[in-house]
Design an enzyme around this catalytic site. Structure first.
Site, PDB file in Angstrom:
ATOM      1  CG  ASP A 167      -1.557  -0.997   1.109  1.00  0.00           C
ATOM      2  OD1 ASP A 167      -2.050  -1.667  -0.114  1.00  0.00           O
ATOM      3  OD2 ASP A 167      -2.636  -1.622   2.057  1.00  0.00           O
ATOM      4  CD  GLU A 168       4.615  -0.178  -0.275  1.00  0.00           C
ATOM      5  OE1 GLU A 168       3.880  -1.047  -1.285  1.00  0.00           O
ATOM      6  OE2 GLU A 168       5.734  -1.171   0.115  1.00  0.00           O
ATOM      7  CE  LYS A 228       3.099  -2.735  -4.249  1.00  0.00           C
ATOM      8  NZ  LYS A 228       2.297  -1.492  -2.742  1.00  0.00           N
ATOM      9  N   GLY A 229      -0.353   1.654  -7.486  1.00  0.00           N
ATOM     10  CA  GLY A 229      -0.658   1.877  -8.333  1.00  0.00           C
ATOM     11  C   GLY A 229      -0.569   3.570  -8.705  1.00  0.00           C
ATOM     12  CE  LYS A 230       0.849  10.643  -7.370  1.00  0.00           C
ATOM     13  NZ  LYS A 230       0.768  11.983  -6.950  1.00  0.00           N
ATOM     14  N   GLY A 283      -4.537  -3.725  -3.907  1.00  0.00           N
ATOM     15  CA  GLY A 283      -5.627  -3.284  -4.060  1.00  0.00           C
ATOM     16  C   GLY A 283      -4.270  -1.864  -4.292  1.00  0.00           C
ATOM     17  CG  HIS A 284      -2.334  -1.864  -6.834  1.00  0.00           C
ATOM     18  ND1 HIS A 284      -0.829  -2.456  -7.703  1.00  0.00           N
ATOM     19  CD2 HIS A 284      -1.879  -2.597  -5.603  1.00  0.00           C
ATOM     20  CE1 HIS A 284      -0.885  -3.503  -7.344  1.00  0.00           C
ATOM     21  NE2 HIS A 284      -0.738  -3.434  -5.755  1.00  0.00           N
ATOM     22  CD  GLN A 328       0.511  -9.455  -3.157  1.00  0.00           C
ATOM     23  OE1 GLN A 328       0.845  -9.591  -3.298  1.00  0.00           O
ATOM     24  NE2 GLN A 328      -1.318  -8.312  -2.836  1.00  0.00           N
ATOM     25  N   GLY A 355     -11.073  -3.154   3.967  1.00  0.00           N
ATOM     26  CA  GLY A 355     -11.846  -1.870   5.023  1.00  0.00           C
ATOM     27  C   GLY A 355     -10.473  -1.911   5.735  1.00  0.00           C
ATOM     28  NE  ARG A 356      -7.255  -6.787   7.260  1.00  0.00           N
ATOM     29  CZ  ARG A 356      -6.160  -7.553   6.617  1.00  0.00           C
ATOM     30  NH1 ARG A 356      -5.962  -8.395   7.750  1.00  0.00           N
ATOM     31  NH2 ARG A 356      -5.512  -7.468   5.697  1.00  0.00           N
ATOM     32  CB  SER A 413       3.723  10.481  -4.236  1.00  0.00           C
ATOM     33  OG  SER A 413       2.659  11.231  -4.496  1.00  0.00           O
ATOM     34  CB  THR A 414       2.670  16.196  -2.386  1.00  0.00           C
ATOM     35  OG1 THR A 414       2.678  17.174  -4.046  1.00  0.00           O
ATOM     36  CG2 THR A 414       4.269  16.697  -2.509  1.00  0.00           C
ATOM     37  N   GLY A 415       0.554  14.072  -2.974  1.00  0.00           N
ATOM     38  CA  GLY A 415      -0.707  13.863  -3.219  1.00  0.00           C
ATOM     39  C   GLY A 415      -1.855  12.670  -3.693  1.00  0.00           C
TER      40      GLY A 415
END
Ligand code: GDP
Ligand code: IMO
Ligand code: MG
Length: 428
Positions: A17-18, A20-22, A44-45, A228, A306-307, A417-419
């Site tokens: 969740d770093e 990566k998708g963005k 989940g990206h 992951q 959603g955790r 990344s700022t947003g």
């Protein structure tokens, strides 16, 4: 980066969740192919641009650029129902998914008994549970390694599919009912539904390894999208609190059939702080108001389940480990804006393990838990970086923070990344 002819890997440098998708969505303009090499719909990206907001689980984050070829590699485990749902959801909002999405015939298939086993095992483990996403990922990889897995290609052969489902059900059902006292699965029903999925997916199924190597030979530029992250890697992560695939760079070679000489650059994606979902070691974890602030301001809730995510300060031992294992050329540092309001920002520079200094993550620490993070505390910049797009416009104290990370890890920070949106990025 424009115009350069190289293939690039984008890999999580922490516990997932770093962002990566963005980063993949942002950079893929300069690439022709975006390929996933491991994992499944445990990922989940998130991709945001303008007023658009998408979550991708199986489909590569290049899908919003119509001209990119997206490939699901052989190293993945694919739940056909989840994939069809994801395709349908995206198509319903106008995303083109036609010839631009292909699935490797050698990827493994997740069946409902994998999910049931994942959930049953977690329940039985009680407090010792891994905290999986409950998607059947671990049991599907186990079946793959046991050599009784069902591959995507098997979906296209009725007889093979029936035989394999019957064989698998005999074993999985007896474990589900005998060991865990859970419901079993009717092989005939599974066969019917998987035949239906097969029919819908058939036009997308191809030899993934031949396809990607043809693309490379033709001079196309490929981006490899990690799911992951390094610390969740089955070999190099905080075992047993890991996922079941090789998220690190070597996973690209096996998970796509791409030779190492074709992986030219590696971006390691890291948050300006740290999060983790599920159980396992987390040396810089905060269980206080600061941790709560990170969770709230960073919206740290799992994209898939959603955790609430566990939160903590940046850990340079983790980052150094990721840079070492993946041969990271540059770090993409995300969510800097989440730190905007802190008076002070501690960074873990190393661990003290029973009097010994450790600058990378010690594997034994997972079991012993007796290592202490050593912190260097930075003065917070207390002014907005949110939405900043030029390095010069960052507050001097934020630049100090970034520079310190570069010095300590001996690795450049190439992107800040700022947003969450594509536009909210500093590319250096
Ligand atoms: P991935 O799994 O590595 O692709 O990351 P996720 O999408 O699961 O989680 C990252 C979350 O942070 C998403 O909600 C993104 O929209 C968001 N995000 C990404 N980059 C930034 C950033 O620089 N600032 C902020 N505030 N949010 C970001
Ligand atoms: P992305 O790609 C964060 C974690 C789970 C659990 C462990 C094992 O969005 O970064 P699994 O279901 O894979 O057997 O769960 O791994 N996990 C992730 N954590 N981001 C992810 O993916 C994750 N995928 C799995 O929370 O601790
Ligand atoms: Mg995620």
């Amino acid at each position: 980066m424009s115009g350069q002819n190289f293939n690039l890997a984008v890999i999580g440098a922490q516990w997932g969740d770093e962002g990566k998708g963005k980063i993949v969505d942002l950079l893929c303009e300069d690439f022709d192919v975006v390929a996933r090499y491991q994992g499944g719909h445990n990922a989940g990206h998130t991709v945001k641009f303008g007023d658009k907001h998408y979550t991708l689980k199986l489909i590569p984050s290049g899908i919003f650029h119509r001209d990119k070829l997206c490939i699901l590699g052989n190293g993945m485990v694919i739940d056909p129902q989840a994939l069809l749902e994801e395709i349908g959801t995206l198509q319903n909002v106008g995303v083109t998914i036609e010839e631009n999405l292909k699935i490797s015939d050698s990827a493994h298939v997740i069946l409902p008994y994998h999910k049931a086993l994942d959930l049953a095992r977690e329940e039985a483990a009680g407090d010792g549970k891994i905290g999986t996403t409950g998607r059947g990922i671990g049991p599907a990889y186990e079946t793959k390694v046991s050599r009784y897995g069902i591959r995507v290609a098997d979906l296209l052969d009725r007889d093979v599919l029936r035989e394999k489902i019957e064989f698998a059900c005999a074993e999985k059902n007896s474990v589900l009912s005998g060991v865990y006292h859970k419901e079993t699965f009717d092989p005939a029903k599974l066969y019917e539904s998987y035949l239906e999925y097969a029919e819908q997916l058939a036009p997308r199924i191809t030899s993934g390894t031949v396809l990607i190597n043809e693309q490379i030979r033709a001079g196309k530029r490929v981006m490899f999208e990690g799911a992951q992250a390094t610390m969740l890697d089955i070999d190099h992560g905080t075992y047993p609190f890991v996922t079941s695939s090789n998220c690190t760079v070597g996973g690209i070679c096996t998970g796509l059939g791409v030779a190492p000489k074709h992986i030219h650059r590696v971006y390691g994606v890291a948050k300006a702080y740290t999060t983790r979902v599920g159980g396992g070691a987390f040396p810089t974890e905060l269980n206080d108001a600061h941790g709560e602030h990170l969770r709230k301001r960073g919206n740290e809730f799992g994209t898939v389940t959603g955790r609430p995510r566990r939160t903590g300060w940046l850990d340079l031992a983790v980052l150094r480990t990721a840079i070492m294992l993946n041969g990271v050329d540059a770090v993409a540092l995300t969510k800097l804006d989440v730190l905007d309001e802190f008076d002070e920002i501690p960074v873990c520079t190393e661990y003290n393990v029973r009097g010994e200094r450790w600058r990378t993550f010690p594997a034994f620490a997972v079991a012993h838990h007796d290592f202490k993070p050593v912190y260097r505390t930075f003065k917070g910049w207390k002014s907005p970086t949110a939405g900043v797009t030029s390095y010069d416009d960052l507050p001097p104290l934020a630049k100090d923070y970034v520079r310190f990370i570069e010095e300590e890890t001996e690795c450049a920070v190439g992107i800040i990344s700022t947003g969450p949106r594509r536009e909210e990025t500093v590319v250096r």
